[in-house]
Design a protein around this motif. Structure first.
Motif, short mmCIF file in Angstrom:
data_model
loop_
_atom_site.label_atom_id
_atom_site.label_comp_id
_atom_site.label_asym_id
_atom_site.label_seq_id
_atom_site.Cartn_x
_atom_site.Cartn_y
_atom_site.Cartn_z
N HIS A 22 84.24 -20.79 16.77
CA HIS A 22 83.95 -20.07 15.52
C HIS A 22 82.51 -20.37 15.12
O HIS A 22 82.25 -21.15 14.19
CB HIS A 22 84.94 -20.55 14.45
CG HIS A 22 85.06 -19.66 13.26
ND1 HIS A 22 85.00 -18.28 13.32
CD2 HIS A 22 85.22 -19.97 11.93
CE1 HIS A 22 85.15 -17.77 12.12
NE2 HIS A 22 85.28 -18.77 11.25
N LEU A 27 83.13 -23.91 11.30
CA LEU A 27 83.53 -24.27 9.95
C LEU A 27 84.92 -23.72 9.66
O LEU A 27 85.27 -22.61 10.07
CB LEU A 27 82.54 -23.73 8.91
CG LEU A 27 81.13 -24.30 8.93
CD1 LEU A 27 80.30 -23.69 7.80
CD2 LEU A 27 81.14 -25.83 8.82
N TYR A 28 85.69 -24.50 8.91
CA TYR A 28 87.05 -24.10 8.55
C TYR A 28 87.00 -23.11 7.40
O TYR A 28 86.56 -23.43 6.29
CB TYR A 28 87.86 -25.33 8.14
CG TYR A 28 89.36 -25.15 8.22
CD1 TYR A 28 90.01 -25.29 9.45
CD2 TYR A 28 90.11 -24.86 7.10
CE1 TYR A 28 91.39 -25.15 9.54
CE2 TYR A 28 91.49 -24.72 7.18
CZ TYR A 28 92.12 -24.86 8.42
OH TYR A 28 93.48 -24.71 8.50
N ASP A 29 87.44 -21.89 7.69
CA ASP A 29 87.54 -20.86 6.66
C ASP A 29 88.92 -20.23 6.79
O ASP A 29 89.77 -20.71 7.54
CB ASP A 29 86.41 -19.84 6.79
CG ASP A 29 86.35 -19.19 8.17
OD1 ASP A 29 87.33 -19.30 8.96
OD2 ASP A 29 85.32 -18.55 8.48
N SER A 61 82.95 -29.55 14.89
CA SER A 61 82.97 -28.83 13.62
C SER A 61 82.08 -29.53 12.61
O SER A 61 82.04 -30.76 12.52
CB SER A 61 84.38 -28.75 13.04
OG SER A 61 84.35 -28.09 11.77
N ASP A 65 84.08 -24.49 5.23
CA ASP A 65 83.27 -23.55 4.47
C ASP A 65 83.68 -23.68 3.00
O ASP A 65 84.55 -22.94 2.51
CB ASP A 65 83.50 -22.13 4.98
CG ASP A 65 82.58 -21.10 4.32
OD1 ASP A 65 82.03 -21.40 3.24
OD2 ASP A 65 82.43 -19.99 4.87
N LYS A 67 82.30 -23.01 0.18
CA LYS A 67 82.07 -21.88 -0.73
C LYS A 67 83.23 -20.89 -0.66
O LYS A 67 83.64 -20.35 -1.69
CB LYS A 67 80.75 -21.19 -0.37
CG LYS A 67 80.38 -20.04 -1.30
CD LYS A 67 79.04 -19.45 -0.93
CE LYS A 67 78.67 -18.29 -1.86
NZ LYS A 67 77.35 -17.71 -1.50
N GLN A 68 83.75 -20.65 0.54
CA GLN A 68 84.84 -19.69 0.67
C GLN A 68 86.20 -20.30 0.35
O GLN A 68 87.02 -19.68 -0.32
CB GLN A 68 84.90 -19.13 2.10
CG GLN A 68 85.99 -18.10 2.29
CD GLN A 68 86.28 -17.77 3.74
OE1 GLN A 68 87.40 -17.89 4.22
NE2 GLN A 68 85.24 -17.34 4.45
#
Length: 265
Positions: A22, A27-29, A61, A65, A67-68
């Motif tokens: 990714h 990043l984990y989203d 990683s 994320d 912000k999201q």
């Protein structure tokens, strides 16, 4: 067609390779959250003989994320939504931990937050000396919520779990290997192939016996020594009904130690 951020490939020998891809920082989203849960579901259905979790890119990683994922819940003060989200994270970690086969996590670089928690949910962690790890949720006012804190304490002790989580520090693979968090260091050169070969060697082994070992140890860590003692006779005794044990015993009698092959039956 968009490539999913997590893929599962099961080879003919029963090794499932889970690849996190990714870019640029894995990043984990929400997309990765959903894809990881889907991948775990695939593993549960496929019932491979072993699993290798790896990541594409320069880092495993860079974290989440924020912000999201977290900021909208934080700004809304949405406790209910946050609790439900963390419930899904804990469920994902538990399902990885309960897979009935050996699971190996390969770390070649920076491994932060959720990725470190997935690693801790696996049975074994292999890493290059340049890999580093961190549960850095405290930097945004959170605490790890996939089970990483407690699994870290299981491996390294409560005191060191406090140190890693409360300081939100980054710790090198060599130090964590000394602490019992990383299980094996491997050279950076050829690391991906070496990690695959290691996981493949587990897939070629007595995977029914490995599942019994996991069950016994899970009862030990979750409920204590006597709980592990209570499940051991049935977990180990059931192996006498497997073709693998019958074949291995025959091989031992006829050809000596170390010549047996296993099929997971």
């Amino acid at each position: 067609m968009t490539t999913p951020p997590v893929s599962v490939d099961v080879d003919h020998d029963g090794l499932a390779v889970v690849t996190i891809d990714h870019p640029p920082l894995n990043l984990y989203d929400q997309a990765l959250h959903d894809a990881l849960r889907d991948a775990v579901g695939e593993l549960e259905k496929a019932r491979p003989r072993a699993v290798l979790v790896r990541a594409a890119g320069k880092v495993v990683s860079g974290g989440v994320d924020v912000k999201q994922v977290f900021d909208p819940m934080a700004q809304a003060g949405d406790v209910e939504r946050g609790t439900a989200y963390f419930d899904e994270l804990v469920d994902t970690g538990r399902r990885i931990h309960h897979l009935p086969c050996p699971t190996v996590f390969a770390a070649h670089g920076l491994t932060l937050t959720w990725a470190f928690e997935v690693a801790l949910a696996c049975d074994l962690i292999v890493a290059t000396p340049r890999a580093s790890f961190g549960l850095i949720e405290a930097t945004v006012g959170l605490t790890p919520a996939m089970g990483g804190t407690q699994r870290l304490a299981e491996r390294a002790g409560v005191g060191r779990a406090r140190l890693l989580v409360m300081t939100a520090g980054r710790f090198g693979a060599e130090e964590l290997e000394r602490w019992g968090v990383v299980d094996r260091l491997m050279p950076e050169d050829g690391f991906d192939d070496a990690a695959r070969a290691f996981a493949a060697s587990l897939a070629a082994g007595p995977t029914r016996a490995h599942a019994a070992t996991k069950e016994i140890l899970r009862h030990l860590t979750e409920s204590g020594l006597e709980a592990a003692n209570a499940v051991t006779p049935e977990a180990a005794g059931a192996l006498f009904g497997t073709a693998d044990l019958a074949g291995a015993m025959r091989s031992f009698v006829e050809d000596g130690h170390g010549k047996a092959t296993f099929r997971g039956e």
